[in-house]
Design a protein around this motif. Structure first.
Motif, PDB file in Angstrom:
ATOM      1  N   PHE A 196      21.339 -10.759   9.910  1.00 15.73           N
ATOM      2  CA  PHE A 196      20.397 -11.278   8.926  1.00 15.73           C
ATOM      3  C   PHE A 196      19.023 -10.790   9.362  1.00 15.73           C
ATOM      4  N   LEU A 197      18.367  -9.984   8.524  1.00 17.06           N
ATOM      5  CA  LEU A 197      17.162  -9.274   8.940  1.00 17.06           C
ATOM      6  C   LEU A 197      15.966  -9.569   8.038  1.00 17.06           C
ATOM      7  N   PRO A 198      14.757  -9.575   8.630  1.00 17.02           N
ATOM      8  CA  PRO A 198      13.536  -9.771   7.847  1.00 17.02           C
ATOM      9  C   PRO A 198      13.104  -8.470   7.183  1.00 17.02           C
ATOM     10  N   GLY A 199      13.183  -8.421   5.875  1.00 18.71           N
ATOM     11  CA  GLY A 199      12.779  -7.232   5.135  1.00 18.71           C
ATOM     12  C   GLY A 199      11.499  -7.495   4.356  1.00 18.71           C
ATOM     13  N   VAL A 200      10.734  -6.437   4.150  1.00 17.86           N
ATOM     14  CA  VAL A 200       9.487  -6.519   3.403  1.00 17.86           C
ATOM     15  C   VAL A 200       9.445  -5.385   2.394  1.00 17.86           C
ATOM     16  N   THR A 201       8.985  -5.693   1.178  1.00 13.70           N
ATOM     17  CA  THR A 201       8.821  -4.690   0.125  1.00 13.70           C
ATOM     18  C   THR A 201       7.381  -4.734  -0.344  1.00 13.70           C
ATOM     19  N   VAL A 250       8.478   0.891  -1.775  1.00 11.56           N
ATOM     20  CA  VAL A 250       8.429   1.110  -0.327  1.00 11.56           C
ATOM     21  C   VAL A 250       8.753  -0.198   0.377  1.00 11.56           C
ATOM     22  N   GLY A 251       9.547  -0.116   1.423  1.00  9.01           N
ATOM     23  CA  GLY A 251       9.880  -1.317   2.177  1.00  9.01           C
ATOM     24  C   GLY A 251      10.438  -0.973   3.538  1.00  9.01           C
ATOM     25  N   GLY A 252      10.695  -2.020   4.308  1.00 11.82           N
ATOM     26  CA  GLY A 252      11.252  -1.803   5.631  1.00 11.82           C
ATOM     27  C   GLY A 252      11.520  -3.112   6.341  1.00 11.82           C
ATOM     28  N   ILE A 253      11.849  -2.992   7.609  1.00 10.75           N
ATOM     29  CA  ILE A 253      12.232  -4.122   8.445  1.00 10.75           C
ATOM     30  C   ILE A 253      11.083  -4.472   9.378  1.00 10.75           C
ATOM     31  N   ALA A 254      10.759  -5.755   9.454  1.00 10.91           N
ATOM     32  CA  ALA A 254       9.720  -6.220  10.371  1.00 10.91           C
ATOM     33  C   ALA A 254      10.166  -6.024  11.808  1.00 10.91           C
ATOM     34  N   GLU A 255       9.241  -5.627  12.644  1.00 12.45           N
ATOM     35  CA  GLU A 255       9.476  -5.511  14.081  1.00 12.45           C
ATOM     36  C   GLU A 255       9.297  -6.896  14.705  1.00 12.45           C
ATOM     37  N   PRO A 256       9.934  -7.160  15.862  1.00  9.64           N
ATOM     38  CA  PRO A 256       9.748  -8.458  16.511  1.00  9.64           C
ATOM     39  C   PRO A 256       8.263  -8.766  16.722  1.00  9.64           C
ATOM     40  N   GLY A 257       7.844  -9.967  16.320  1.00 10.23           N
ATOM     41  CA  GLY A 257       6.469 -10.408  16.487  1.00 10.23           C
ATOM     42  C   GLY A 257       5.503  -9.904  15.429  1.00 10.23           C
ATOM     43  N   GLU A 258       5.967  -9.084  14.506  1.00  6.75           N
ATOM     44  CA  GLU A 258       5.086  -8.506  13.492  1.00  6.75           C
ATOM     45  C   GLU A 258       5.000  -9.416  12.270  1.00  6.75           C
ATOM     46  N   GLN A 259       3.803  -9.672  11.795  1.00 12.02           N
ATOM     47  CA  GLN A 259       3.608 -10.468  10.598  1.00 12.02           C
ATOM     48  C   GLN A 259       4.076  -9.674   9.374  1.00 12.02           C
ATOM     49  N   PRO A 260       4.695 -10.318   8.378  1.00 15.03           N
ATOM     50  CA  PRO A 260       5.217  -9.600   7.216  1.00 15.03           C
ATOM     51  C   PRO A 260       4.188  -8.757   6.470  1.00 15.03           C
ATOM     52  N   ALA A 261       2.957  -9.238   6.309  1.00 16.01           N
ATOM     53  CA  ALA A 261       1.943  -8.451   5.599  1.00 16.01           C
ATOM     54  C   ALA A 261       1.628  -7.167   6.360  1.00 16.01           C
ATOM     55  N   THR A 264       3.776  -5.617   8.272  1.00 21.27           N
ATOM     56  CA  THR A 264       4.946  -4.770   8.054  1.00 21.27           C
ATOM     57  C   THR A 264       4.795  -3.995   6.748  1.00 21.27           C
ATOM     58  N   ALA A 265       4.368  -4.681   5.690  1.00 18.54           N
ATOM     59  CA  ALA A 265       4.189  -4.012   4.399  1.00 18.54           C
ATOM     60  C   ALA A 265       3.184  -2.869   4.513  1.00 18.54           C
ATOM     61  N   ALA A 266       2.029  -3.140   5.118  1.00 21.61           N
ATOM     62  CA  ALA A 266       0.996  -2.107   5.256  1.00 21.61           C
ATOM     63  C   ALA A 266       1.484  -0.953   6.130  1.00 21.61           C
ATOM     64  N   ARG A 267       2.164  -1.269   7.227  1.00 23.70           N
ATOM     65  CA  ARG A 267       2.675  -0.225   8.122  1.00 23.70           C
ATOM     66  C   ARG A 267       3.695   0.655   7.425  1.00 23.70           C
ATOM     67  N   GLU A 268       4.650   0.037   6.731  1.00 24.03           N
ATOM     68  CA  GLU A 268       5.699   0.806   6.061  1.00 24.03           C
ATOM     69  C   GLU A 268       5.127   1.732   4.984  1.00 24.03           C
ATOM     70  N   VAL A 269       4.170   1.234   4.198  1.00 24.95           N
ATOM     71  CA  VAL A 269       3.570   2.077   3.164  1.00 24.95           C
ATOM     72  C   VAL A 269       2.865   3.272   3.803  1.00 24.95           C
ATOM     73  N   LEU A 270       2.102   3.041   4.856  1.00 25.80           N
ATOM     74  CA  LEU A 270       1.411   4.145   5.528  1.00 25.80           C
ATOM     75  C   LEU A 270       2.407   5.132   6.126  1.00 25.80           C
ATOM     76  N   GLU A 271       3.415   4.617   6.841  1.00 23.14           N
ATOM     77  CA  GLU A 271       4.394   5.501   7.479  1.00 23.14           C
ATOM     78  C   GLU A 271       5.149   6.357   6.466  1.00 23.14           C
ATOM     79  N   GLU A 272       5.527   5.757   5.331  1.00 23.23           N
ATOM     80  CA  GLU A 272       6.373   6.464   4.375  1.00 23.23           C
ATOM     81  C   GLU A 272       5.604   7.304   3.364  1.00 23.23           C
ATOM     82  N   THR A 273       4.360   6.890   3.036  1.00 20.17           N
ATOM     83  CA  THR A 273       3.653   7.564   1.940  1.00 20.17           C
ATOM     84  C   THR A 273       2.286   8.118   2.292  1.00 20.17           C
ATOM     85  N   GLY A 274       1.725   7.780   3.446  1.00 16.65           N
ATOM     86  CA  GLY A 274       0.377   8.219   3.790  1.00 16.65           C
ATOM     87  C   GLY A 274      -0.726   7.427   3.112  1.00 16.65           C
TER      88      GLY A 274
END
Length: 162
Positions: free
Chosen positions: A21-26, A50-61, A63-73
């Motif tokens: 069971f995993l924490p996902g963010v879109t 765009v979405g992804g999985i939160a890292e341990p200790g990472e706040q969901p918001a 995670t959203a910002a990180r995933e968008v930057l990593e995947e789309t620039g």
């Protein structure tokens, strides 16, 4: 979506292919013209948010910002929670099983240029509401919810019985 190292370690340490069971963010990224940012996924060939999985200790918001930057620039600021929902169980081709608890955020772009920025996307682009590529119903619903101003959506709990 690439599997985070901590999940690979769990699976190698004995979890194997068992259900996780995993924490996902879109992220529903909407620009000033009302266009939505989408990525065409390498694994399915389909366009998606765009979405992804939160890292341990990472706040969901974050995670959203990180995933968008990593995947789309594109750099974004999450503005509000759009929905919170448990997703159906998935089984990947290698047999790994998981179920995501997804938090969807509406995000505003603040910099960068949309481009393929990692190995998870075939293409990245901005789409007007009347020119969206083929998307599944859940994605269309999240985009529509993000465009509105209502409270976050969630599946009603019904009556709990102990």
């Amino acid at each position: 979506m690439a599997t985070p190292e901590y999940i690979r370690e769990l699976r190698d340490a004995g979890v194997g292919r068992s259900l996780l069971f995993l924490p996902g963010v879109t992220a529903v990224v909407l620009d000033g013209a009302g266009r939505v940012l989408l990525g065409q996924r390498v694994d399915t060939g389909r366009w998606a948010l765009v979405g992804g999985i939160a890292e341990p200790g990472e706040q969901p918001a974050l995670t959203a910002a990180r995933e968008v930057l990593e995947e789309t620039g594109v750099r974004v600021v999450p503005e509000r929670v759009v929905s919170v929902q448990g997703m159906p169980e998935l089984e990947y081709p290698n047999g790994d099983r998981c179920q995501f608890m997804d938090i969807t955020f509406r995000c505003r772009p603040v910099g960068g240029e949309a481009r393929v920025n990692d190995d998870e996307s075939l293409a990245v682009g901005w789409f007007a509401p009347d020119a969206l590529p083929k998307l599944d119903e859940a994605t269309l619903r999240r985009i529509e919810q993000a465009r509105g101003e209502g409270p976050a959506w969630f599946e009603p709990a019904g009556e709990f019985e102990a």
